[in-house]
Write a protein that holds these residues in place. Sequence first.
Motif, PDB file in Angstrom:
ATOM      1  N   ARG A 133       0.863  -1.186   0.000  1.00  0.00           N
ATOM      2  CA  ARG A 133       0.000   0.000   0.000  1.00  0.00           C
ATOM      3  C   ARG A 133       0.899   1.235   0.000  1.00  0.00           C
ATOM      4  O   ARG A 133       2.040   1.179   0.411  1.00  0.00           O
ATOM      5  CB  ARG A 133      -0.911  -0.011   1.215  1.00  0.00           C
ATOM      6  CG  ARG A 133      -0.155  -0.127   2.531  1.00  0.00           C
ATOM      7  CD  ARG A 133      -1.124  -0.270   3.708  1.00  0.00           C
ATOM      8  NE  ARG A 133      -0.490  -0.936   4.828  1.00  0.00           N
ATOM      9  CZ  ARG A 133       0.313  -0.357   5.710  1.00  0.00           C
ATOM     10  NH1 ARG A 133       0.601   0.922   5.586  1.00  0.00           N
ATOM     11  NH2 ARG A 133       0.831  -1.026   6.709  1.00  0.00           N
ATOM     12  N   GLY A 134       0.385   2.306  -0.498  1.00  0.00           N
ATOM     13  CA  GLY A 134       1.165   3.533  -0.501  1.00  0.00           C
ATOM     14  C   GLY A 134       1.706   3.857  -1.878  1.00  0.00           C
ATOM     15  O   GLY A 134       1.472   3.141  -2.847  1.00  0.00           O
ATOM     16  N   GLU A 135       2.442   4.955  -1.943  1.00  0.00           N
ATOM     17  CA  GLU A 135       2.915   5.457  -3.226  1.00  0.00           C
ATOM     18  C   GLU A 135       4.315   5.014  -3.591  1.00  0.00           C
ATOM     19  O   GLU A 135       4.718   5.125  -4.740  1.00  0.00           O
ATOM     20  CB  GLU A 135       2.883   6.985  -3.209  1.00  0.00           C
ATOM     21  CG  GLU A 135       1.501   7.549  -3.005  1.00  0.00           C
ATOM     22  CD  GLU A 135       1.513   9.060  -2.901  1.00  0.00           C
ATOM     23  OE1 GLU A 135       2.551   9.677  -3.189  1.00  0.00           O
ATOM     24  OE2 GLU A 135       0.475   9.616  -2.535  1.00  0.00           O
ATOM     25  N   PRO A 169      14.531  -7.277   6.661  1.00  0.00           N
ATOM     26  CA  PRO A 169      13.148  -7.570   7.069  1.00  0.00           C
ATOM     27  C   PRO A 169      12.658  -6.638   8.185  1.00  0.00           C
ATOM     28  O   PRO A 169      11.504  -6.209   8.176  1.00  0.00           O
ATOM     29  CB  PRO A 169      13.214  -9.023   7.535  1.00  0.00           C
ATOM     30  CG  PRO A 169      14.387  -9.599   6.812  1.00  0.00           C
ATOM     31  CD  PRO A 169      15.370  -8.469   6.665  1.00  0.00           C
ATOM     32  N   GLU A 170      13.541  -6.307   9.126  1.00  0.00           N
ATOM     33  CA  GLU A 170      13.161  -5.427  10.233  1.00  0.00           C
ATOM     34  C   GLU A 170      12.864  -4.013   9.728  1.00  0.00           C
ATOM     35  O   GLU A 170      11.930  -3.358  10.201  1.00  0.00           O
ATOM     36  CB  GLU A 170      14.277  -5.369  11.287  1.00  0.00           C
ATOM     37  CG  GLU A 170      14.625  -6.712  11.894  1.00  0.00           C
ATOM     38  CD  GLU A 170      15.738  -7.471  11.139  1.00  0.00           C
ATOM     39  OE1 GLU A 170      16.296  -8.404  11.731  1.00  0.00           O
ATOM     40  OE2 GLU A 170      16.034  -7.129   9.970  1.00  0.00           O
ATOM     41  N   ASP A 171      13.656  -3.538   8.779  1.00  0.00           N
ATOM     42  CA  ASP A 171      13.416  -2.206   8.211  1.00  0.00           C
ATOM     43  C   ASP A 171      12.138  -2.201   7.382  1.00  0.00           C
ATOM     44  O   ASP A 171      11.395  -1.213   7.371  1.00  0.00           O
ATOM     45  CB  ASP A 171      14.608  -1.761   7.357  1.00  0.00           C
ATOM     46  CG  ASP A 171      15.828  -1.412   8.184  1.00  0.00           C
ATOM     47  OD1 ASP A 171      15.704  -1.121   9.385  1.00  0.00           O
ATOM     48  OD2 ASP A 171      16.938  -1.448   7.610  1.00  0.00           O
ATOM     49  N   TYR A 172      11.869  -3.298   6.691  1.00  0.00           N
ATOM     50  CA  TYR A 172      10.641  -3.419   5.924  1.00  0.00           C
ATOM     51  C   TYR A 172       9.431  -3.372   6.868  1.00  0.00           C
ATOM     52  O   TYR A 172       8.446  -2.677   6.604  1.00  0.00           O
ATOM     53  CB  TYR A 172      10.621  -4.701   5.100  1.00  0.00           C
ATOM     54  CG  TYR A 172       9.334  -4.927   4.360  1.00  0.00           C
ATOM     55  CD1 TYR A 172       9.020  -4.169   3.232  1.00  0.00           C
ATOM     56  CD2 TYR A 172       8.408  -5.877   4.790  1.00  0.00           C
ATOM     57  CE1 TYR A 172       7.823  -4.353   2.556  1.00  0.00           C
ATOM     58  CE2 TYR A 172       7.213  -6.069   4.127  1.00  0.00           C
ATOM     59  CZ  TYR A 172       6.907  -5.299   3.008  1.00  0.00           C
ATOM     60  OH  TYR A 172       5.728  -5.479   2.350  1.00  0.00           O
ATOM     61  N   MET A 176       6.390  -0.636   6.916  1.00  0.00           N
ATOM     62  CA  MET A 176       4.974  -0.974   6.810  1.00  0.00           C
ATOM     63  C   MET A 176       4.163  -0.411   7.979  1.00  0.00           C
ATOM     64  O   MET A 176       2.951  -0.218   7.853  1.00  0.00           O
ATOM     65  CB  MET A 176       4.784  -2.488   6.698  1.00  0.00           C
ATOM     66  CG  MET A 176       5.418  -3.083   5.433  1.00  0.00           C
ATOM     67  SD  MET A 176       5.054  -2.184   3.903  1.00  0.00           S
ATOM     68  CE  MET A 176       3.308  -2.439   3.764  1.00  0.00           C
ATOM     69  N   LYS A 177       4.828  -0.150   9.097  1.00  0.00           N
ATOM     70  CA  LYS A 177       4.135   0.460  10.260  1.00  0.00           C
ATOM     71  C   LYS A 177       3.897   1.944  10.030  1.00  0.00           C
ATOM     72  O   LYS A 177       2.960   2.501  10.592  1.00  0.00           O
ATOM     73  CB  LYS A 177       4.981   0.293  11.526  1.00  0.00           C
ATOM     74  CG  LYS A 177       5.053  -1.104  12.052  1.00  0.00           C
ATOM     75  CD  LYS A 177       5.942  -1.134  13.280  1.00  0.00           C
ATOM     76  CE  LYS A 177       6.377  -2.535  13.612  1.00  0.00           C
ATOM     77  NZ  LYS A 177       7.395  -2.560  14.655  1.00  0.00           N
ATOM     78  N   ALA A 178       4.773   2.562   9.249  1.00  0.00           N
ATOM     79  CA  ALA A 178       4.689   4.021   9.069  1.00  0.00           C
ATOM     80  C   ALA A 178       3.477   4.448   8.275  1.00  0.00           C
ATOM     81  O   ALA A 178       2.859   3.768   7.568  1.00  0.00           O
ATOM     82  CB  ALA A 178       5.961   4.526   8.383  1.00  0.00           C
TER      83      ALA A 178
END
Length: 178
Positions: A133-135, A169-172, A176-178
């Motif tokens: 989701r998102g741009e 994976p942790e940065d991903y 996704m939380k942002a």
Amino acid sequence: MTFEKLEKNLMDVIQEEQAKLGFRREKIRLYYPLSTLNHLLNTEDTAEEMSVTLTGQPESMTEKLGKLTVTRRGDRFCLCIPEEGSAYVHEHFAETGFIYELIRLIGQHDCKIKDIRQLFLRYSENIHIEEMRGEDFDIMIRFPEEIGDPYCYCFRDEGCHVIYHRFLPEDYADLMKA
């Protein structure tokens, strides 16, 4: 705390850079936010603590990459890998494999997401795909853990070409939380 994951990431990024730009014996500056360094080192350091942590580079890493020079501005760190680090990666990693194929594929003007998916499937039938989701990105694809490529590859089809970025994976998960 161990530097193994950071060492692998540094070498992976250098290899990716060399796949894109070719090899040149040169210093390489890589920029990391504090959160990524904490993920790579399995720490929860403040920026000040991370500055100290990074001075403890193990000999097993400096033998390959040389002694990294570390600077920071706020929570953003610059890790400068000396020339011997870029040479080590060039000499010890073949210019073949997934990252080289991905970069060649994305470099083609007519590359589509379906072509990228097919490339992943050539390396494993058990890839994980998420619509995003998102741009910023359209899709994320990653390999199963046993393949040994820990990254989440995020792609966006911009019509005339595809762009990508790979995340830990942790940065991903943070993205996704942002």
